[in-house]
Enzyme design. Structure first.
Site, short mmCIF file in Angstrom:
data_model
loop_
_atom_site.label_atom_id
_atom_site.label_comp_id
_atom_site.label_asym_id
_atom_site.label_seq_id
_atom_site.Cartn_x
_atom_site.Cartn_y
_atom_site.Cartn_z
N LYS A 14 11.88 13.37 7.61
CA LYS A 14 11.86 11.91 7.44
C LYS A 14 12.60 11.29 8.60
CE LYS A 14 10.31 8.90 4.46
NZ LYS A 14 9.07 9.07 3.68
P1 NAD Z 1 5.64 -1.35 2.88
O1 NAD Z 1 6.68 -1.75 3.83
O2 NAD Z 1 4.20 -1.41 3.26
O3 NAD Z 1 5.78 -2.23 1.53
C1 NAD Z 1 6.95 -2.28 0.80
C2 NAD Z 1 6.83 -3.40 -0.23
O4 NAD Z 1 8.02 -3.42 -1.04
C3 NAD Z 1 6.72 -4.77 0.40
O5 NAD Z 1 5.89 -5.58 -0.42
C4 NAD Z 1 8.15 -5.26 0.37
O6 NAD Z 1 8.28 -6.69 0.43
C5 NAD Z 1 8.58 -4.72 -0.98
N1 NAD Z 1 10.03 -4.63 -1.17
C6 NAD Z 1 10.97 -4.24 -0.27
N2 NAD Z 1 12.19 -4.32 -0.82
C7 NAD Z 1 12.00 -4.75 -2.09
C8 NAD Z 1 12.86 -5.04 -3.16
N3 NAD Z 1 14.18 -4.91 -3.02
N4 NAD Z 1 12.33 -5.46 -4.32
C9 NAD Z 1 10.98 -5.60 -4.47
N5 NAD Z 1 10.11 -5.36 -3.48
C10 NAD Z 1 10.62 -4.94 -2.31
O7 NAD Z 1 6.04 0.11 2.39
P2 NAD Z 1 5.12 1.19 1.71
O8 NAD Z 1 4.59 2.06 2.78
O9 NAD Z 1 4.21 0.51 0.75
O10 NAD Z 1 6.21 2.05 0.93
C11 NAD Z 1 6.64 1.74 -0.40
C12 NAD Z 1 7.25 2.97 -1.03
O11 NAD Z 1 6.27 4.01 -1.06
C13 NAD Z 1 8.45 3.56 -0.31
O12 NAD Z 1 9.32 4.13 -1.27
C14 NAD Z 1 7.85 4.66 0.53
O13 NAD Z 1 8.77 5.67 0.86
C15 NAD Z 1 6.79 5.18 -0.42
N6 NAD Z 1 5.69 5.90 0.21
C16 NAD Z 1 5.00 5.41 1.25
C17 NAD Z 1 3.97 6.13 1.81
C18 NAD Z 1 3.15 5.62 2.96
O14 NAD Z 1 2.34 6.40 3.48
N7 NAD Z 1 3.26 4.38 3.36
C19 NAD Z 1 3.64 7.40 1.29
C20 NAD Z 1 4.34 7.86 0.20
C21 NAD Z 1 5.38 7.12 -0.33
#
Ligand code: NAD
Length: 416
Positions: free
Chosen positions: A107
């Site tokens: 990561k």
């Molecule tokens: P992103 O940046 O595209 O979206 C994150 C979302 O969460 C946004 O809408 C943001 O405004 C919101 N957010 C941030 N802080 C917040 C809070 N305190 N309260 C409520 N909403 C909040 O990120 P993502 O890629 O969608 O990732 C989201 C989660 O999924 C993370 O935990 C990430 O590790 C996990 N994840 C992502 C991927 C990927 O490929 N993008 C894969 C597996 C897991």
């Protein structure tokens, strides 16, 4: 987070310790499983748009390459410190092992609020990160991807920076734009996968996703795709949120229109078809399924007793603290653990990497078909273990994943 709750890293280690005990592994194996194989920290000096200079802290933790090259996203978030990065790198190792793809876990993190950056500043940080880390990356060494606060555009800049230093290499990052060799379906894969595994879980619990009420926290790459997919399976998404707040509509939100609204750079609460609600109230709404898809530790001992969902699908990484997880299990809530629920991201990253190596492209139908197959296999192995050993889905998933990694460490001769 409630002060009595374990930190993210402590929680990640507690899950491994439970699996180590369940599998009767030796203490020296436990230490190899937990300790990262390599970690790097780098200060990234950037000239901001206003001419000021700032140094951003950044990290890359390579947790394990026992089963294949290190693999994991890069997060831009103020809390993405060394400990967070370490915890998240460990989750990647278990996730890849659980769905049986040939990757280890890693990561990256940059401690910055992406909302405070212009596109130009975001690009400078992405390029500087690669300049500092490129010697430990490689298509058979360590392959980054997007995560919270980063996206396909970030990967394009990173790929370009890596190429300038090492020569053109398509498979050096995944989750990149399709124009640069990205895979169809990668953007939606983690959220799509969360919805599909949510559907499998509901069916086995004697419920139907068709007609279910669903609440989604976080409407970024993962949350939005989860909402659109589950709606496509017949569910009603009654609330969604982002970092600015949430929206509630008992008749169901128009998730596709909300996706467009967010894609154009607008906050969720400014979408007009619902009542504003804050993120903490949103988690406690009456609903059938809750999909936390934002950040870690949003459900703690402080709010777990107020959760009303029957199923929680952990689309985000570690949205529940260890103690909240225990409380909710006792309350009879079914929890689909992150290492299964959001594994769709790394599965399609694997497809992207494999397509890049073969200089070949799959069509979207094939990507989604293979994604479903890998997730179904991962789900089946978890369910079978959970039922045969009387475990929760999380404990079963960890036992499967940890056993596979331990086996790889053993046959490599690490402990001989
Ligand atoms: P992103 O940046 O595209 O979206 C994150 C979302 O969460 C946004 O809408 C943001 O405004 C919101 N957010 C941030 N802080 C917040 C809070 N305190 N309260 C409520 N909403 C909040 O990120 P993502 O890629 O969608 O990732 C989201 C989660 O999924 C993370 O935990 C990430 O590790 C996990 N994840 C992502 C991927 C990927 O490929 N993008 C894969 C597996 C897991």
């Amino acid at each position: 987070m409630a002060t009595s709750d374990l930190s993210m890293l402590e929680g990640a280690i507690a899950s491994v310790d439970e699996a180590v005990a369940g599998l009767n592994l030796r203490d020296d194996m436990r230490d190899v499983l937990i300790e990262p194989w390599r970690e790097i920290a780098a200060g990234l000096p950037i000239t901001m748009d206003d001419g000021s200079r700032k140094v951003f802290h950044s990290f890359r933790t390579q947790h394990s390459a026992a089963r294949g090259p290190y693999k994991g996203g890069i997060r831009f978030h103020p809390n993405a410190d060394r400990e967070h990065t370490q915890a998240l790198s460990m989750l990647m190792t278990w996730k890849s092992a659980l769905v049986d793809i040939p990757f280890g876990g890693a990561k990256g993190g940059v401690m910055v609020d992406p909302r405070s950056l212009s596109d130009h500043e975001h690009q400078l940080i992405a390029r500087r990160y690669i300049m500092s880390m490129h010697h430990i990356l490689g298509v058979n060494r360590d392959i980054p991807a997007p995560d919270l606060g980063t996206n396909a555009q970030t990967m394009a800049w990173m790929m370009d920076a890596y190429g300038a230093l090492n020569g053109y290499e398509r498979g050096i990052v995944t989750g990149k734009p399709v124009e640069l060799g990205g895979s169809y379906g990668r953007d939606d894969a983690p959220g799509r996968g969360a919805a599909l595994v949510g559907d499998m879980t509901a069916r086995d619990a004697g419920m139907r996703v068709d007609g279910m009420s669903v609440v989604v926290q976080g409407y970024g790459a993962v949350g939005s795709a989860a909402a659109r997919t589950i709606e496509g399976l017949g569910a009603k998404v009654i609330a969604a949120s982002d970092a600015y707040g949430g929206l509630f509509n008992s008749s169901g939100l128009d998730v596709n229109a909300l996706h467009e609204h967010v894609r154009r750079g607008n906050p969720v609460p400014e979408f007009e078809e619902g009542d504003k609600i804050d993120n903490s109230d949103l988690l406690e709404l009456q609903c059938d399924m809750l999909i936390p898809a934002a950040i870690e530790n949003v459900i703690t001992t402080a709010n777990a007793p107020q959760i009303k969902a029957k199923i929680i699908v952990e689309a985000a990484n570690q949205p529940l603290t260890t103690e909240a997880d225990e409380m909710l299990n006792d309350m009879g809530v079914i929890i689909v653990p992150d290492i299964l629920a959001n594994a769709g991201g790394v599965i399609v990253s694997y497809f992207e990497w494999a397509q890049n190596i073969q200089a070949f492209r799959w069509q979207l139908d094939r990507v989604n078909e293979e994604l479903s197959r890998f997730l179904q296999d991962g789900y089946d192995v978890v369910l079978e273990r959970a039922q045969s050993r009387g475990l929760t889905m999380r404990s079963a998933a960890y036992e499967v994943a940890v056993a596979r990694v331990a086996e790889a460490i053993e046959v490599r001769g690490f402990l001989s």
